[in-house]
Design a protein around this motif. Structure first.
Motif, PDB file in Angstrom:
ATOM      1  N   MET A 152      -4.595  -6.206   2.395  1.00 49.63           N
ATOM      2  CA  MET A 152      -3.281  -5.785   1.936  1.00 49.63           C
ATOM      3  C   MET A 152      -3.423  -4.646   1.962  1.00 49.63           C
ATOM      4  O   MET A 152      -2.164  -3.694   2.363  1.00 49.63           O
ATOM      5  CB  MET A 152      -3.255  -6.782   0.867  1.00 49.63           C
ATOM      6  CG  MET A 152      -1.491  -6.705   0.363  1.00 49.63           C
ATOM      7  SD  MET A 152      -1.927  -7.501  -1.032  1.00 49.63           S
ATOM      8  CE  MET A 152      -2.236  -6.782  -2.909  1.00 49.63           C
ATOM      9  N   VAL A 153      -3.745  -3.350   1.524  1.00 46.62           N
ATOM     10  CA  VAL A 153      -3.528  -1.921   0.952  1.00 46.62           C
ATOM     11  C   VAL A 153      -3.134  -1.591   2.367  1.00 46.62           C
ATOM     12  O   VAL A 153      -3.332  -0.403   2.271  1.00 46.62           O
ATOM     13  CB  VAL A 153      -3.898  -1.956   0.002  1.00 46.62           C
ATOM     14  CG1 VAL A 153      -2.810  -1.396  -0.939  1.00 46.62           C
ATOM     15  CG2 VAL A 153      -4.471  -2.345  -0.527  1.00 46.62           C
ATOM     16  N   ALA A 154      -4.319  -1.706   3.411  1.00 49.63           N
ATOM     17  CA  ALA A 154      -5.189  -1.596   4.238  1.00 49.63           C
ATOM     18  C   ALA A 154      -4.302  -0.218   5.332  1.00 49.63           C
ATOM     19  O   ALA A 154      -3.617   0.614   5.548  1.00 49.63           O
ATOM     20  CB  ALA A 154      -6.009  -1.637   5.536  1.00 49.63           C
ATOM     21  N   GLY A 155      -3.167  -1.438   5.591  1.00 45.33           N
ATOM     22  CA  GLY A 155      -1.903  -0.880   6.196  1.00 45.33           C
ATOM     23  C   GLY A 155      -1.521  -0.147   5.741  1.00 45.33           C
ATOM     24  O   GLY A 155      -0.910   1.336   6.044  1.00 45.33           O
ATOM     25  N   ALA A 156      -0.770   0.110   4.211  1.00 47.22           N
ATOM     26  CA  ALA A 156       0.041   1.032   3.625  1.00 47.22           C
ATOM     27  C   ALA A 156      -1.398   2.359   3.754  1.00 47.22           C
ATOM     28  O   ALA A 156      -0.177   3.597   3.289  1.00 47.22           O
ATOM     29  CB  ALA A 156      -0.163   0.508   2.392  1.00 47.22           C
ATOM     30  N   ILE A 157      -1.718   2.218   3.396  1.00 44.71           N
ATOM     31  CA  ILE A 157      -3.095   3.423   3.053  1.00 44.71           C
ATOM     32  C   ILE A 157      -2.964   4.277   4.742  1.00 44.71           C
ATOM     33  O   ILE A 157      -2.613   5.400   5.071  1.00 44.71           O
ATOM     34  CB  ILE A 157      -4.456   3.134   2.445  1.00 44.71           C
ATOM     35  CG1 ILE A 157      -4.802   2.421   1.511  1.00 44.71           C
ATOM     36  CG2 ILE A 157      -5.637   4.272   3.193  1.00 44.71           C
ATOM     37  CD1 ILE A 157      -5.949   2.021   1.682  1.00 44.71           C
ATOM     38  N   VAL A 158      -3.069   3.120   5.583  1.00 41.33           N
ATOM     39  CA  VAL A 158      -3.074   4.176   6.858  1.00 41.33           C
ATOM     40  C   VAL A 158      -1.388   4.630   6.948  1.00 41.33           C
ATOM     41  O   VAL A 158      -1.625   5.745   7.471  1.00 41.33           O
ATOM     42  CB  VAL A 158      -2.942   3.266   8.869  1.00 41.33           C
ATOM     43  CG1 VAL A 158      -3.449   3.735   9.215  1.00 41.33           C
ATOM     44  CG2 VAL A 158      -4.391   2.561   7.995  1.00 41.33           C
ATOM     45  N   LEU A 159      -0.871   3.678   7.033  1.00 38.71           N
ATOM     46  CA  LEU A 159       1.114   4.768   7.053  1.00 38.71           C
ATOM     47  C   LEU A 159       1.288   5.758   6.020  1.00 38.71           C
ATOM     48  O   LEU A 159       1.522   6.567   6.608  1.00 38.71           O
ATOM     49  CB  LEU A 159       1.815   3.662   6.909  1.00 38.71           C
ATOM     50  CG  LEU A 159       3.302   3.302   6.523  1.00 38.71           C
ATOM     51  CD1 LEU A 159       3.444   4.139   8.042  1.00 38.71           C
ATOM     52  CD2 LEU A 159       4.090   2.720   5.739  1.00 38.71           C
ATOM     53  N   THR A 160       0.637   5.795   4.979  1.00 39.16           N
ATOM     54  CA  THR A 160       0.769   6.877   4.221  1.00 39.16           C
ATOM     55  C   THR A 160       0.254   8.100   4.151  1.00 39.16           C
ATOM     56  O   THR A 160       0.573   8.845   3.985  1.00 39.16           O
ATOM     57  CB  THR A 160       0.686   6.428   2.473  1.00 39.16           C
ATOM     58  OG1 THR A 160      -0.818   6.071   2.294  1.00 39.16           O
ATOM     59  CG2 THR A 160       1.874   5.625   1.756  1.00 39.16           C
TER      60      THR A 160
ATOM     61  N   ALA B 205       1.719 -10.692   6.303  1.00 36.14           N
ATOM     62  CA  ALA B 205       2.583 -11.405   5.656  1.00 36.14           C
ATOM     63  C   ALA B 205       2.557 -10.730   3.736  1.00 36.14           C
ATOM     64  O   ALA B 205       3.446 -10.115   2.946  1.00 36.14           O
ATOM     65  CB  ALA B 205       3.186 -12.946   4.836  1.00 36.14           C
ATOM     66  N   TYR B 206       0.898 -10.383   3.113  1.00 39.70           N
ATOM     67  CA  TYR B 206       0.646  -9.781   1.973  1.00 39.70           C
ATOM     68  C   TYR B 206       1.283  -8.309   1.980  1.00 39.70           C
ATOM     69  O   TYR B 206       1.306  -7.602   1.070  1.00 39.70           O
ATOM     70  CB  TYR B 206      -1.404 -10.263   2.033  1.00 39.70           C
ATOM     71  CG  TYR B 206      -1.147 -11.520   1.990  1.00 39.70           C
ATOM     72  CD1 TYR B 206      -0.582 -12.439   0.668  1.00 39.70           C
ATOM     73  CD2 TYR B 206      -2.320 -11.533   2.632  1.00 39.70           C
ATOM     74  CE1 TYR B 206      -1.268 -13.498   0.455  1.00 39.70           C
ATOM     75  CE2 TYR B 206      -2.980 -13.034   2.420  1.00 39.70           C
ATOM     76  CZ  TYR B 206      -1.785 -14.437   1.065  1.00 39.70           C
ATOM     77  OH  TYR B 206      -1.895 -15.341   1.918  1.00 39.70           O
ATOM     78  N   PHE B 207       0.632  -8.122   3.194  1.00 39.73           N
ATOM     79  CA  PHE B 207       0.830  -6.286   3.154  1.00 39.73           C
ATOM     80  C   PHE B 207       2.606  -5.990   2.988  1.00 39.73           C
ATOM     81  O   PHE B 207       2.928  -4.956   2.733  1.00 39.73           O
ATOM     82  CB  PHE B 207       0.101  -6.058   5.012  1.00 39.73           C
ATOM     83  CG  PHE B 207       0.678  -4.358   5.496  1.00 39.73           C
ATOM     84  CD1 PHE B 207       0.568  -3.242   4.014  1.00 39.73           C
ATOM     85  CD2 PHE B 207       1.459  -4.501   6.473  1.00 39.73           C
ATOM     86  CE1 PHE B 207       1.180  -1.996   4.598  1.00 39.73           C
ATOM     87  CE2 PHE B 207       1.588  -2.932   7.211  1.00 39.73           C
ATOM     88  CZ  PHE B 207       1.631  -1.937   6.192  1.00 39.73           C
TER      89      PHE B 207
END
Length: 139
Positions: free
Chosen positions: A1-9, A61-63
Motif C-alpha cells: 500500500m505504501v510502496a508507491g507513496a515511498i517512490v513518489l515522496t 485503490a489502497y494506495f
C-alpha cells in the motif's frame, strides 16, 4: 500500500527538493529528512525482496485511499496548527496549490508502475537464479 507513496515522496525529495529548493526553503539541510528519505526505500526494497505477496493491479485503490487519508490529515493539521511545511509547493496558502496537488495525484500512477516493475524484476531474477536448465516456470 505504501510502496508507491515511498517512490513518489523519495523522487520528489531527491529530484526536486534537494537540487532545486534546498537552498531556498531549508536553512540547513537536516539529517532527519535525509535519513528518512534514504532508509524508507532501503526497507521497502528489503521487504519486497523477502516477501512473496502477489501484486494485483486492483491494490492501487489502497494506495490512493491511503494517500487521500494522509493528505486530508495533513490539511487538517496545517489548518489548525502553524507548522513548517516540508514540501513548499504543497503549502495551502499558495494559489497554485490545487494544481500542485493534482499533479502529485497524477504522479501516483507512474510511481505505482515503477514499483510494479520492481516486483516483476524481482520475480524474473528469482526464476532465473533458481530454475535449473530445462525446467519451466510454475504457472
Amino acid at each position: 500500500m505504501v510502496a508507491g507513496a515511498i517512490v513518489l515522496t523519495d523522487c520528489i525529495f531527491w529530484f526536486i527538493l534537494v537540487p532545486f529548493l534546498a537552498r531556498e526553503h531549508y536553512n540547513t539541510f537536516q539529517l532527519l529528512p535525509i535519513a528518512m528519505h534514504s532508509t524508507n526505500v532501503v526497507f521497502l526494497l528489503f521487504e519486497t525482496a523477502l516477501n512473496s505477496l502477489r501484486f494485483p493491479l486492483f491494490r492501487i485503490a489502497y494506495f490512493f485511499l491511503w494517500t487521500c487519508v494522509f493528505v486530508i490529515f495533513e490539511w487538517i493539521v496545517h489548518a489548525c496548527i502553524r507548522l513548517w511545511w516540508p514540501y513548499p509547493f504543497l503549502d495551502l496558502s499558495s494559489p497554485l496549490s490545487p494544481l500542485w496537488y493534482l499533479l502529485v495525484a497524477l504522479l501516483h500512477f507512474p510511481c505505482y508502475g515503477i514499483f510494479f516493475l520492481v516486483i516483476k524484476l524481482k520475480n524474473f531474477l528469482l526464476l532465473r537464479m533458481f530454475l535449473r536448465d530445462g525446467e519451466s516456470a510454475p504457472p
